[in-house]
Write a protein that holds these residues in place. Structure first.
Motif, mmCIF file in Angstrom:
data_model
loop_
_atom_site.group_PDB
_atom_site.id
_atom_site.type_symbol
_atom_site.label_atom_id
_atom_site.label_comp_id
_atom_site.label_asym_id
_atom_site.label_seq_id
_atom_site.Cartn_x
_atom_site.Cartn_y
_atom_site.Cartn_z
ATOM 1 N N SER A 160 -37.811 19.054 -11.394
ATOM 2 C CA SER A 160 -39.040 19.772 -11.062
ATOM 3 C C SER A 160 -38.849 21.285 -11.031
ATOM 4 C CB SER A 160 -39.559 19.299 -9.695
ATOM 5 O OG SER A 160 -38.567 19.481 -8.689
ATOM 6 N N SER A 161 -37.817 21.796 -11.692
ATOM 7 C CA SER A 161 -37.447 23.207 -11.585
ATOM 8 C C SER A 161 -38.505 24.136 -12.160
ATOM 9 C CB SER A 161 -36.120 23.455 -12.297
ATOM 10 O OG SER A 161 -35.075 22.713 -11.712
ATOM 11 N N ARG A 162 -38.638 25.284 -11.512
ATOM 12 C CA ARG A 162 -39.459 26.359 -12.063
ATOM 13 C C ARG A 162 -38.726 27.071 -13.192
ATOM 14 N NH1 ARG A 162 -40.896 26.163 -6.497
ATOM 15 N NH2 ARG A 162 -43.177 26.346 -6.199
ATOM 16 N N ARG A 163 -37.417 27.204 -13.065
ATOM 17 C CA ARG A 163 -36.585 27.808 -14.103
ATOM 18 C C ARG A 163 -35.286 27.023 -14.185
ATOM 19 N NH1 ARG A 163 -37.433 32.318 -11.010
ATOM 20 N NH2 ARG A 163 -35.201 32.395 -10.515
ATOM 21 N N GLU A 164 -34.688 27.034 -15.358
ATOM 22 C CA GLU A 164 -33.385 26.407 -15.546
ATOM 23 C C GLU A 164 -32.595 27.187 -16.586
ATOM 24 O OE1 GLU A 164 -31.468 24.215 -14.353
ATOM 25 O OE2 GLU A 164 -32.714 23.144 -12.907
ATOM 26 N N ILE A 211 -13.276 35.188 -18.298
ATOM 27 C CA ILE A 211 -14.627 34.642 -18.453
ATOM 28 C C ILE A 211 -15.365 34.814 -17.136
ATOM 29 C CG2 ILE A 211 -16.021 32.622 -19.014
ATOM 30 C CD1 ILE A 211 -13.597 31.483 -20.511
ATOM 31 N N GLY A 212 -16.405 35.648 -17.116
ATOM 32 C CA GLY A 212 -17.248 35.799 -15.940
ATOM 33 C C GLY A 212 -18.378 34.787 -15.961
ATOM 34 N N THR A 213 -18.947 34.496 -14.789
ATOM 35 C CA THR A 213 -19.918 33.406 -14.700
ATOM 36 C C THR A 213 -21.238 33.794 -14.049
ATOM 37 O OG1 THR A 213 -18.826 32.694 -12.643
ATOM 38 C CG2 THR A 213 -18.158 31.593 -14.693
ATOM 39 N N ARG A 214 -21.440 35.082 -13.741
ATOM 40 C CA ARG A 214 -22.725 35.526 -13.215
ATOM 41 C C ARG A 214 -22.844 37.037 -13.464
ATOM 42 N NH1 ARG A 214 -24.084 33.419 -8.847
ATOM 43 N NH2 ARG A 214 -25.793 34.900 -8.607
ATOM 44 N N PRO A 215 -24.061 37.597 -13.448
ATOM 45 C CA PRO A 215 -24.222 38.993 -13.845
ATOM 46 C C PRO A 215 -23.352 39.980 -13.078
ATOM 47 C CG PRO A 215 -26.354 37.917 -13.782
ATOM 48 C CD PRO A 215 -25.359 36.934 -13.244
ATOM 49 N N GLY A 216 -23.270 39.840 -11.742
ATOM 50 C CA GLY A 216 -22.470 40.789 -10.976
ATOM 51 C C GLY A 216 -21.023 40.817 -11.423
ATOM 52 N N LEU A 217 -20.452 39.650 -11.657
ATOM 53 C CA LEU A 217 -19.064 39.564 -12.095
ATOM 54 C C LEU A 217 -18.908 40.053 -13.530
ATOM 55 C CD1 LEU A 217 -18.121 36.077 -10.578
ATOM 56 C CD2 LEU A 217 -17.783 38.350 -9.589
ATOM 57 N N ILE A 276 -9.582 40.370 -23.191
ATOM 58 C CA ILE A 276 -10.766 39.920 -23.915
ATOM 59 C C ILE A 276 -11.761 39.418 -22.881
ATOM 60 C CG2 ILE A 276 -11.671 38.186 -25.506
ATOM 61 C CD1 ILE A 276 -9.012 38.331 -27.003
ATOM 62 N N THR A 277 -12.943 40.013 -22.841
ATOM 63 C CA THR A 277 -13.915 39.712 -21.793
ATOM 64 C C THR A 277 -15.101 38.934 -22.353
ATOM 65 O OG1 THR A 277 -14.901 41.889 -22.154
ATOM 66 C CG2 THR A 277 -13.324 41.683 -20.347
ATOM 67 N N ILE A 278 -15.471 37.870 -21.626
ATOM 68 C CA ILE A 278 -16.607 37.023 -21.999
ATOM 69 C C ILE A 278 -17.525 36.899 -20.790
ATOM 70 C CG2 ILE A 278 -17.354 34.744 -22.791
ATOM 71 C CD1 ILE A 278 -14.567 34.360 -24.005
ATOM 72 N N GLY A 279 -18.796 37.165 -20.978
ATOM 73 C CA GLY A 279 -19.781 36.976 -19.925
ATOM 74 C C GLY A 279 -20.581 35.718 -20.185
ATOM 75 N N GLN A 280 -20.522 34.769 -19.262
ATOM 76 C CA GLN A 280 -21.304 33.542 -19.388
ATOM 77 C C GLN A 280 -22.627 33.701 -18.653
ATOM 78 O OE1 GLN A 280 -18.806 30.166 -18.090
ATOM 79 N NE2 GLN A 280 -19.927 28.947 -19.545
ATOM 80 N N GLU A 281 -23.697 33.202 -19.255
ATOM 81 C CA GLU A 281 -25.005 33.161 -18.605
ATOM 82 C C GLU A 281 -25.275 31.718 -18.204
ATOM 83 O OE1 GLU A 281 -27.649 33.615 -16.665
ATOM 84 O OE2 GLU A 281 -27.959 35.501 -17.758
ATOM 85 N N HIS A 282 -25.207 31.433 -16.912
ATOM 86 C CA HIS A 282 -25.428 30.069 -16.436
ATOM 87 C C HIS A 282 -26.886 29.806 -16.078
ATOM 88 C CE1 HIS A 282 -21.489 28.023 -16.203
ATOM 89 N NE2 HIS A 282 -21.015 29.259 -16.189
ATOM 90 N N GLY A 283 -27.694 30.857 -16.057
ATOM 91 C CA GLY A 283 -29.124 30.674 -15.868
ATOM 92 C C GLY A 283 -29.836 31.055 -17.143
#
Length: 427
Positions: A303-307, A128-134, A147-154
């Motif tokens: 107060s985030s601009r993005r989440e 399980i990867g946790t960011r785009p580069g990984l 078995i590969t899983i890409g997580q999008e945390h943003g």
């Protein structure tokens, strides 16, 4: 790369049936602090009840983890940077991670080599990867037995265009991509469709689980508002400080505590001093036991601009705090029903944010009503609710690899896209 592809074809012919018992979660730096690390530890702890779980930290820059390591979970470090001598390859930038990836500066030629060697050494299990580069490196170099899983945390739109392009070109090699929100799931679906690129085997939405915090609920008696997060531009603390100047003019006896650390600390302190808010707004530093500080407050502000999926909102709700939040395109609107369990404000509107904060300060009945709906909302995201979703996804991916048809998979996962149907935005 051609040699690797040839080797993978050979390995595919002799590979054993896929095994989902071994789970490896790939983090940039497991000993750091931040929401991705906390949620990864939380998930690892749950899966470790029934799986062999190891967190693989690409780098190590502090002696011990900031957060407690869950029972049954191991940590492996690939590029240990604690010794002063890091080797010649550490002087050269990464050749595998996109230059516009937010964490590009962490990666070097040494991390490339360490990471690829680790991936090629694996003979089975789930990664399980946790960011785009990984995720991109895993998609390119993980052997066919994995078995590969890409997580999008943003969220997808939060990445720079060049990174989004790499995502649509490379993520199709992954077995699954998991988003935190319904809005981001749809964004991924549209991106692959527009690009005309192959999609991952499964696109799924699984929110992060909220960690269980010690202590009871806030009594809502302190004249204190709180926020928690990295001191970065995207968190919008510059906007919050400007809004608090208006709040302080109406309610000088209220205090705002900003917990966290990061590169914008000096600029934020300068903004506080410039507006004469030294006694009303405090940069309180990083916090390890967030529950103890939340329970001392009477309001949480985002107060985030993005989440992505702001876990800290759920943590605040779990402690019975009313929440005032900007309605970012992804995240808060799927957790907060305006006027029911929090207040939503148009993004980056200074006066609107100040007015919403003042409404909660001035109306005790509103404050109590919003607070009362927080714990039931947070309970939907408990690890005992979210964890089984991950277990089911792992089982389904194993079944797909064994060639089972989609109609034999457990209920909500299909070979194309899925969602958690019982996570509506409304209460």
């Amino acid at each position: 790369m051609k040699a690797i592809e040839a080797r993978d074809r050979q390995r595919s012919r002799s590979a054993s049936p896929p095994d989902v018992h071994e789970v490896r979660i790939l983090l940039l730096h497991a000993n750091g602090m931040g929401g991705t690390i906390r949620t990864a530890f939380n998930l690892a702890g749950h899966l470790a009840r029934t799986h062999d779980v190891e967190i693989v930290s690409v780098v190590r820059q502090r002696e011990a983890p900031f957060f407690p390591v869950p029972p049954g979970v191991r940590i492996r470090y690939l590029d240990d940077r604690l010794p002063r001598r890091r080797g010649l390859l550490s002087r050269f930038p990464s050749r595998l991670v996109p230059k516009d990836e937010a964490a590009y500066h962490w990666f070097t030629l040494r991390t490339d080599l360490k990471l690829v060697r680790y991936l090629r050494s694996r003979r089975g299990g789930v990664l399980i990867g946790t960011r785009p580069g990984l995720n991109l490196i895993a998609a390119r170099f993980a052997p066919p037995e994995i078995i590969t899983i890409g997580q999008e945390h943003g969220n997808l739109v939060g990445h720079r265009p060049s990174v989004r392009s790499r995502i649509t070109r490379g993520y199709g090699r992954l077995d699954a991509v998991v988003t935190l929100t319904e809005a981001d799931l749809k964004a991924y679906e549209r991106a692959f469709e527009r690009a005309g690129r192959p999609r991952p085997g499964v696109l799924a939405r699984i929110p992060n689980a909220v960690p269980r915090l010690e202590g009871g609920l806030s009594p809502l008696t302190a004249k204190t508002a709180v926020t928690v997060g990295r001191l970065t531009h995207v968190k919008g603390y510059d906007l919050l400080i400007r809004a608090w100047a208006h709040v302080a003019a109406r309610h000088p006896d209220w205090t705002l505590l900003i917990f966290g650390s990061g590169p914008r600390q000096e600029k934020l302190q300068a903004a506080i001093d410039k507006r004469g808010l030294t006694d009303q707004v405090l940069l309180a530093g990083p916090v390890q036991d967030v529950g103890a500080d939340l329970v001392k407050a009477s309001m949480f502000v985002l107060s985030s601009r993005r989440e992505g999926g702001p876990m800290v909102v759920l943590e605040a709700m779990s402690k019975g705090l009313p929440v005032v939040s900007y309605a970012c395109p992804t995240g808060p609107p799927e957790l907060i029903t305006d006027g029911v369990n929090g207040l939503l404000v148009k993004p980056e509107k200074i006066h609107a944010l100040a007015d919403a904060i003042c409404a909660v300060i001035e109306d005790e009945e509103l404050r109590a009503r919003l607070a009362a709906q927080g714990p039931p909302t947070a309970a939907r995201y408990d690890i005992d609710v979210i964890g089984p979703r991950w277990e089911r996804l792992l089982a389904d991916l194993g079944a797909l690899r064994r060639g089972l048809s989609p109609d034999r998979l457990t209920d909500r996962h299909s070979p194309r896209s899925t969602d958690l149907a019982d996570f509506p935005a409304e209460l």
